[in-house]
Design a protein around this motif. Structure first.
Motif, PDB file in Angstrom:
ATOM      1  N   ARG A  65     -68.183  25.554 -19.836  1.00 39.96           N
ATOM      2  CA  ARG A  65     -66.943  24.988 -20.370  1.00 39.96           C
ATOM      3  C   ARG A  65     -65.955  24.672 -19.249  1.00 39.96           C
ATOM      4  O   ARG A  65     -65.184  23.709 -19.341  1.00 39.96           O
ATOM      5  CB  ARG A  65     -66.326  25.953 -21.379  1.00 39.96           C
ATOM      6  CG  ARG A  65     -67.085  25.979 -22.713  1.00 39.96           C
ATOM      7  CD  ARG A  65     -66.463  26.947 -23.693  1.00 39.96           C
ATOM      8  NE  ARG A  65     -66.854  28.320 -23.418  1.00 39.96           N
ATOM      9  CZ  ARG A  65     -66.053  29.364 -23.529  1.00 39.96           C
ATOM     10  NH1 ARG A  65     -64.782  29.212 -23.863  1.00 39.96           N
ATOM     11  NH2 ARG A  65     -66.500  30.580 -23.275  1.00 39.96           N
ATOM     12  N   ALA A  66     -65.999  25.473 -18.175  1.00 38.62           N
ATOM     13  CA  ALA A  66     -65.140  25.195 -17.022  1.00 38.62           C
ATOM     14  C   ALA A  66     -65.567  23.911 -16.308  1.00 38.62           C
ATOM     15  O   ALA A  66     -64.801  23.350 -15.531  1.00 38.62           O
ATOM     16  CB  ALA A  66     -65.187  26.366 -16.046  1.00 38.62           C
ATOM     17  N   ASN A  67     -66.781  23.457 -16.593  1.00 40.22           N
ATOM     18  CA  ASN A  67     -67.304  22.194 -16.056  1.00 40.22           C
ATOM     19  C   ASN A  67     -67.297  21.105 -17.119  1.00 40.22           C
ATOM     20  O   ASN A  67     -68.013  20.103 -17.001  1.00 40.22           O
ATOM     21  CB  ASN A  67     -68.731  22.414 -15.535  1.00 40.22           C
ATOM     22  CG  ASN A  67     -69.236  21.282 -14.676  1.00 40.22           C
ATOM     23  OD1 ASN A  67     -68.462  20.588 -14.011  1.00 40.22           O
ATOM     24  ND2 ASN A  67     -70.550  21.070 -14.691  1.00 40.22           N
ATOM     25  N   LEU A  68     -66.534  21.337 -18.196  1.00 40.97           N
ATOM     26  CA  LEU A  68     -66.343  20.376 -19.287  1.00 40.97           C
ATOM     27  C   LEU A  68     -67.620  20.125 -20.067  1.00 40.97           C
ATOM     28  O   LEU A  68     -67.831  19.048 -20.631  1.00 40.97           O
ATOM     29  CB  LEU A  68     -65.781  19.047 -18.745  1.00 40.97           C
ATOM     30  CG  LEU A  68     -64.529  19.150 -17.860  1.00 40.97           C
ATOM     31  CD1 LEU A  68     -64.062  17.769 -17.407  1.00 40.97           C
ATOM     32  CD2 LEU A  68     -63.409  19.876 -18.597  1.00 40.97           C
ATOM     33  N   SER A 112     -57.818  29.109 -22.899  1.00 37.61           N
ATOM     34  CA  SER A 112     -58.995  28.233 -22.858  1.00 37.61           C
ATOM     35  C   SER A 112     -58.794  27.042 -21.926  1.00 37.61           C
ATOM     36  O   SER A 112     -59.607  26.123 -21.915  1.00 37.61           O
ATOM     37  CB  SER A 112     -59.335  27.734 -24.269  1.00 37.61           C
ATOM     38  OG  SER A 112     -58.246  26.992 -24.808  1.00 37.61           O
ATOM     39  N   SER A 113     -57.719  27.059 -21.125  1.00 32.69           N
ATOM     40  CA  SER A 113     -57.488  25.960 -20.187  1.00 32.69           C
ATOM     41  C   SER A 113     -58.574  25.954 -19.117  1.00 32.69           C
ATOM     42  O   SER A 113     -59.200  26.979 -18.831  1.00 32.69           O
ATOM     43  CB  SER A 113     -56.116  26.111 -19.522  1.00 32.69           C
ATOM     44  OG  SER A 113     -56.110  27.213 -18.624  1.00 32.69           O
ATOM     45  N   VAL A 114     -58.809  24.805 -18.527  1.00 36.50           N
ATOM     46  CA  VAL A 114     -59.827  24.679 -17.499  1.00 36.50           C
ATOM     47  C   VAL A 114     -59.544  25.622 -16.343  1.00 36.50           C
ATOM     48  O   VAL A 114     -60.456  26.293 -15.818  1.00 36.50           O
ATOM     49  CB  VAL A 114     -59.934  23.218 -17.002  1.00 36.50           C
ATOM     50  CG1 VAL A 114     -60.792  23.121 -15.740  1.00 36.50           C
ATOM     51  CG2 VAL A 114     -60.515  22.328 -18.092  1.00 36.50           C
ATOM     52  N   ASN A 115     -58.292  25.723 -15.935  1.00 37.60           N
ATOM     53  CA  ASN A 115     -57.950  26.611 -14.811  1.00 37.60           C
ATOM     54  C   ASN A 115     -58.259  28.065 -15.139  1.00 37.60           C
ATOM     55  O   ASN A 115     -58.788  28.815 -14.296  1.00 37.60           O
ATOM     56  CB  ASN A 115     -56.474  26.454 -14.441  1.00 37.60           C
ATOM     57  CG  ASN A 115     -56.199  25.163 -13.695  1.00 37.60           C
ATOM     58  OD1 ASN A 115     -57.115  24.562 -13.124  1.00 37.60           O
ATOM     59  ND2 ASN A 115     -54.949  24.727 -13.695  1.00 37.60           N
ATOM     60  N   ARG A 118     -61.989  28.650 -15.028  1.00 41.55           N
ATOM     61  CA  ARG A 118     -62.507  28.693 -13.661  1.00 41.55           C
ATOM     62  C   ARG A 118     -62.131  29.990 -12.956  1.00 41.55           C
ATOM     63  O   ARG A 118     -62.922  30.532 -12.174  1.00 41.55           O
ATOM     64  CB  ARG A 118     -62.015  27.459 -12.895  1.00 41.55           C
ATOM     65  CG  ARG A 118     -62.657  26.177 -13.417  1.00 41.55           C
ATOM     66  CD  ARG A 118     -62.160  24.910 -12.753  1.00 41.55           C
ATOM     67  NE  ARG A 118     -62.875  23.755 -13.310  1.00 41.55           N
ATOM     68  CZ  ARG A 118     -62.658  22.490 -12.962  1.00 41.55           C
ATOM     69  NH1 ARG A 118     -61.747  22.201 -12.042  1.00 41.55           N
ATOM     70  NH2 ARG A 118     -63.365  21.525 -13.520  1.00 41.55           N
ATOM     71  N   HIS A 185     -67.225  26.770 -11.378  1.00 41.40           N
ATOM     72  CA  HIS A 185     -67.799  26.336 -12.659  1.00 41.40           C
ATOM     73  C   HIS A 185     -69.287  26.087 -12.476  1.00 41.40           C
ATOM     74  O   HIS A 185     -69.844  26.281 -11.386  1.00 41.40           O
ATOM     75  CB  HIS A 185     -67.069  25.107 -13.218  1.00 41.40           C
ATOM     76  CG  HIS A 185     -67.040  23.907 -12.311  1.00 41.40           C
ATOM     77  ND1 HIS A 185     -68.169  23.226 -11.914  1.00 41.40           N
ATOM     78  CD2 HIS A 185     -66.001  23.257 -11.720  1.00 41.40           C
ATOM     79  CE1 HIS A 185     -67.836  22.202 -11.145  1.00 41.40           C
ATOM     80  NE2 HIS A 185     -66.519  22.209 -10.996  1.00 41.40           N
TER      81      HIS A 185
END
Length: 331
Positions: A65-68, A112-115, A118, A185
């Motif tokens: 999910r951290a890699n979309l 749940s933000s990307v940052n 990661r 990620h």
């Protein structure tokens, strides 16, 4: 709280479908001998076991999910373990060659933000690598069921620290996972491993030309430590012989299940290796590997897709690997 859950025999017994007159692997595998242990794994205790292979799971998809990517890799470990434990114990594979160690229990980050995802992956790195280091230092071969391919980094780190050298890797994958160091990620584990000198030479087999960006292509073209055979070229007759001949001893074997066509994973593809292509590669390979890591598979994805065959596929790949490595050790 994040932790490593160590299995007892009773944990394994619950997975075995017993049948009169037959013996399953789960009735023969070993478990960690220190019954007082909670989450700490000792190299000394592991070394007491006669099992050569140590099986563990990292059921998380935070790195994906951290890699979309699409969530779901958390669902591979338990069904795959059950499938493996119900393989027949016979003269091809007895089961006592395997120590089932346990799995990581990893909490979701507060955001749940990307940052945030990661940052959490970096914490997972720190949780995983000491366990891998302890296994390798005990003279055992880790077999890791993921989980996202982000976990290649702590597996490489633990193996490298135990062996006190950079580790070569053969990665069967549609993607190089050499994205930039933008926070941890599933798409940049090998980048971080290179940067921290845990990865020696990196051999990629089965990359898809359509799904590796130009910056990665430039890296492969300019860095002598990177060697790739694209799936597009395999269709025209290229093979793995050059890669295998260039690898040093104690290489790691990475299998991202998205390289196999129509296997449920975070990046499933209608084109790629067949299951038997990968099985044949494992069964005919004469290399000794420092570890096996099977990544990105899923029994169920967040978008609703399901597959009961992913678990059995993982069990086949693991049993093939152990059988071949046993023969290679004697050669």
């Amino acid at each position: 709280m994040d932790r490593f859950k160590i299995y007892s025999q009773s944990d394994i017994d619950q997975l075995v479908n017993g049948r009169y007159g037959e013996t399953k692997l789960g009735e023969r595998v070993q478990t960690y001998s220190d019954s007082s242990a909670n989450t700490l794994v000792s190299t000394t205790e592991l070394a007491k076991s006669k099992a050569r292979f140590v099986l563990l799971g990292i059921p998380e998809d935070i790195g994906i999910r951290a890699n979309l990517g699409i969530a779901g890799a958390t669902t591979a470990w338990q069904p795959a373990l059950k499938a493996l434990m119900n393989i027949q114990s016979n003269h091809f594979l007895r089961g006592n060659e395997i120590l089932v160690l346990g799995h990581f229990e990893i909490d979701e980050p507060d955001s749940s933000s990307v940052n945030a995802l990661r940052e959490k992956v970096a914490k997972i790195d720190d949780l995983v690598y000491p366990i891998i280091k302890a296994i390798v230092a005990a003279g055992k071969t880790p077999i890791v069921i993921g989980g996202g391919h982000n976990n290649c980094y702590p597996i490489l780190k633990g193996t490298s620290l135990a062996k006190r050298q950079a580790i070569d890797v053969l990665n069967l994958d549609a993607h190089a996972d050499l994205r930039t160091m933008e926070g941890r990620h599933s798409g940049n584990g090998f980048t971080y491993a290179f940067a921290n000198n845990y990865l020696g030479n990196y051999f990629m087999y089965g990359l898809h030309q359509n799904y590796n960006n130009e910056a990665i292509m430039s890296q492969i073209g300019s860095n002598p430590k990177l060697t790739a055979v694209f799936f597009d070229d395999i269709l025209k007759g290229a093979d793995e012989k050059k890669l295998l001949s260039g690898m040093k001893a104690s290489a790691g074997l990475e299998i991202d299940l998205d390289c196999i066509e129509n296997v449920l994973s975070s990046a499933s593809s209608p084109t790629g290796f067949s299951v038997n292509d990968i099985r044949k590669l494992i069964l005919t390979c004469d290399k000794q590997f420092a570890y096996l890591h099977i990544a990105e598979g899923a029994s169920m994805l967040l978008d609703g897709q399901e597959s009961k065959s992913t678990a059995k596929l993982i069990a086949y790949l693991i049993s093939d690997f152990i059988k071949t490595q046993k023969v290679n050790l004697k050669a």
